[in-house]
Design an enzyme around this catalytic site. Structure first.
Site, PDB file in Angstrom:
ATOM      1  N   HIS A 109      42.429  36.794  35.888  1.00 17.40           N
ATOM      2  CA  HIS A 109      41.270  37.636  36.239  1.00 17.40           C
ATOM      3  C   HIS A 109      41.831  38.869  36.941  1.00 17.40           C
ATOM      4  O   HIS A 109      41.880  38.931  38.168  1.00 17.40           O
ATOM      5  CB  HIS A 109      40.322  36.889  37.178  1.00 17.40           C
ATOM      6  CG  HIS A 109      39.669  35.686  36.565  1.00 17.40           C
ATOM      7  ND1 HIS A 109      40.359  34.548  36.235  1.00 17.40           N
ATOM      8  CD2 HIS A 109      38.363  35.449  36.228  1.00 17.40           C
ATOM      9  CE1 HIS A 109      39.512  33.660  35.714  1.00 17.40           C
ATOM     10  NE2 HIS A 109      38.305  34.191  35.697  1.00 17.40           N
ATOM     11  N   SER A 148      46.013  42.681  42.067  1.00 20.34           N
ATOM     12  CA  SER A 148      47.026  41.690  41.671  1.00 20.34           C
ATOM     13  C   SER A 148      47.969  42.166  40.552  1.00 20.34           C
ATOM     14  O   SER A 148      49.189  41.997  40.680  1.00 20.34           O
ATOM     15  CB  SER A 148      46.382  40.349  41.322  1.00 20.34           C
ATOM     16  OG  SER A 148      45.402  40.476  40.326  1.00 20.34           O
ATOM     17  N   ASP A 168      38.819  36.075  27.942  1.00 20.60           N
ATOM     18  CA  ASP A 168      38.493  35.101  28.981  1.00 20.60           C
ATOM     19  C   ASP A 168      39.789  34.506  29.531  1.00 20.60           C
ATOM     20  O   ASP A 168      40.566  33.901  28.789  1.00 20.60           O
ATOM     21  CB  ASP A 168      37.608  34.023  28.329  1.00 20.60           C
ATOM     22  CG  ASP A 168      37.149  32.974  29.317  1.00 20.60           C
ATOM     23  OD1 ASP A 168      37.832  32.770  30.352  1.00 20.60           O
ATOM     24  OD2 ASP A 168      36.113  32.347  29.061  1.00 20.60           O
ATOM     25  N   ASP A 205      42.052  34.136  39.878  1.00 20.37           N
ATOM     26  CA  ASP A 205      41.294  34.777  40.962  1.00 20.37           C
ATOM     27  C   ASP A 205      39.908  35.191  40.443  1.00 20.37           C
ATOM     28  O   ASP A 205      39.643  36.372  40.226  1.00 20.37           O
ATOM     29  CB  ASP A 205      42.105  36.001  41.432  1.00 20.37           C
ATOM     30  CG  ASP A 205      41.430  36.753  42.562  1.00 20.37           C
ATOM     31  OD1 ASP A 205      40.568  36.178  43.247  1.00 20.37           O
ATOM     32  OD2 ASP A 205      41.789  37.935  42.765  1.00 20.37           O
TER      33      ASP A 205
HETATM   34  C1  LIG Z   1      38.075  38.904  42.050  1.00 20.48           C
HETATM   35  S1  LIG Z   1      38.225  40.012  40.733  1.00 20.48           S
HETATM   36  C2  LIG Z   1      39.939  40.019  40.418  1.00 20.48           C
HETATM   37  C3  LIG Z   1      40.760  40.808  41.342  1.00 20.48           C
HETATM   38  C4  LIG Z   1      42.211  40.846  40.993  1.00 20.48           C
HETATM   39  N1  LIG Z   1      42.720  39.522  40.666  1.00 20.48           N
HETATM   40  C5  LIG Z   1      43.011  41.389  42.154  1.00 20.48           C
HETATM   41  O1  LIG Z   1      43.515  40.579  42.948  1.00 20.48           O
HETATM   42  O2  LIG Z   1      43.158  42.607  42.249  1.00 20.48           O
HETATM   43  C6  LIG Z   1      37.670  39.097  39.350  1.00 20.48           C
HETATM   44  C7  LIG Z   1      37.795  39.834  38.023  1.00 20.48           C
HETATM   45  O3  LIG Z   1      37.606  38.895  36.967  1.00 20.48           O
HETATM   46  C8  LIG Z   1      36.878  39.507  35.916  1.00 20.48           C
HETATM   47  N2  LIG Z   1      36.315  38.391  35.135  1.00 20.48           N
HETATM   48  C9  LIG Z   1      35.153  37.719  35.310  1.00 20.48           C
HETATM   49  N3  LIG Z   1      35.095  36.651  34.489  1.00 20.48           N
HETATM   50  C10 LIG Z   1      36.262  36.630  33.794  1.00 20.48           C
HETATM   51  C11 LIG Z   1      36.820  35.754  32.830  1.00 20.48           C
HETATM   52  N4  LIG Z   1      36.153  34.661  32.399  1.00 20.48           N
HETATM   53  N5  LIG Z   1      38.051  36.028  32.337  1.00 20.48           N
HETATM   54  C12 LIG Z   1      38.741  37.129  32.751  1.00 20.48           C
HETATM   55  N6  LIG Z   1      38.265  37.990  33.671  1.00 20.48           N
HETATM   56  C13 LIG Z   1      37.050  37.739  34.196  1.00 20.48           C
HETATM   57  C14 LIG Z   1      35.911  40.414  36.627  1.00 20.48           C
HETATM   58  O4  LIG Z   1      35.473  41.466  35.775  1.00 20.48           O
HETATM   59  C15 LIG Z   1      36.752  40.920  37.806  1.00 20.48           C
HETATM   60  O5  LIG Z   1      37.422  42.115  37.475  1.00 20.48           O
END
Ligand SMILES: C[S@@+](CC[C@H](N)C(=O)[O-])C[C@H]1O[C@@H](n2cnc3c(N)ncnc32)[C@H](O)[C@@H]1O
Length: 274
Positions: A41, A96, A139, A160
């Site tokens: 994520h 991240s 995903d 995350d």
């Molecule tokens: C908490 S943020 C991530 C922050 C990032 N990991 C960081 O530390 O900078 C969560 C991210 O996951 C994305 N997201 C939501 N559901 C997802 C999924 N099923 N698979 C991949 N990305 C997803 C959102 O759009 C968002 O950008």
């Protein structure tokens, strides 16, 4: 999908999460063999702290804003990255994938997944010239099943999620368990918010289901429960690198003196089967 990390980048939970992530990345670079990281994520990589989203509710001021000038000796590699990204004045926050990128050597690789189309496009554009980084608009949970194990035998899966809906804990728990089955040598790091005590318990059980002896649970709450609706976050780390617990303890002690309003708390637990 309503969650946009740009509104929260650099807050107190990010500081704890990303300092801990830097510990694991630092350890991965200690051996010459290449490593792979799957960031399930990923977000957009770098956040403009002067942008509309960050300014609307400047959460970063009570997070990275409190450590940038004074420094954080307990997490020197993380501090170094903050300074490299900013110079003398705090204007951006490296998320991240950007932190991970900063630790990559020539033969290491990062696979970053982001589901939101606009965010994924921005992330792709950012890293289009870096052959070590592959960005997928997909995903991240599916990627755990589709892409593990990587050909490098060492590395990390960083999970995350936004915790926007009820199903998140279930999906994360399942991904952790199936990821560990596929790549038993990988380090797995999963983040969760301290909003519901059951989430940490369920993730701890999933970490233990694979019978991994080196699983850690670490939580840092910048605020007391009656002070803020979002107190902080926790991390489950499976196959935790040697002495990560010591580094996390020192980090929590240091952060407790700087973040929150003097009522910060933390816990650190080596997970062992009941
Ligand atoms: C908490 S943020 C991530 C922050 C990032 N990991 C960081 O530390 O900078 C969560 C991210 O996951 C994305 N997201 C939501 N559901 C997802 C999924 N099923 N698979 C991949 N990305 C997803 C959102 O759009 C968002 O950008």
């Amino acid at each position: 999908m309503n969650y946009r990390h740009a509104f929260h980048a650099g807050n107190h939970a990010d500081v704890f999460k990303h300092a801990a992530l830097s510990f694991v990345l630092e350890r991965l670079t200690e051996k010459p063999a290449p490593f792979a990281v799957l960031d399930t994520h990923a977000g957009i990589g770098v956040y403009d702290l002067a942008g509309d989203e960050a300014r609307r509710n400047p959460e970063f001021e009570a997070g990275v804003g409190r450590i940038f000038d004074r420094g954080l000796d307990a997490a020197s590699a993380y501090m170094e990255r903050l300074r490299e990204a900013n110079g003398a004045k705090l204007t951006v926050y490296p998320g991240s994938p950007e932190l991970i990128r900063s630790f990559l050597r020539e033969r290491d690789q990062l696979i970053a997944c982001e589901l939101h189309p606009e965010d994924a496009a921005r992330l792709k554009a950012r890293y289009r010239r870096d052959p070590r980084i592959a960005v997928h608009q997909r995903d991240g949970y599916e990627a755990v099943n589709a892409l593990l194990p990587p050909r490098e035998r060492r590395g990390l899966v960083f999970i995350d999620p936004p915790f926007e809906d009820e199903a998140e804990t279930e999906r994360l728990t399942a991904a952790l368990a199936s990821g560990l089955r596929r790549w038993s040598a990988g380090v797995f790091m999963a983040w969760y918010p301290l909003t519901d005590a059951r989430v940490g318990e369920r993730l701890s059980r999933a970490a233990l289901a694979g019978a991994f002896p080196k699983a850690l649970r670490a939580e840092f709450a910048a605020y007391a429960a009656d002070e803020a609706s979002f107190r902080g976050g926790g991390l489950i780390v499976c196959n935790a690198p040697w002495r990560l617990d010591e580094k996390l303890r020192a980090l929590c002690e240091a952060l407790a003196g700087v973040l929150g309003d003097g009522r910060a708390s933390w816990r650190l637990e080596q997970l062992t089967p009941a």
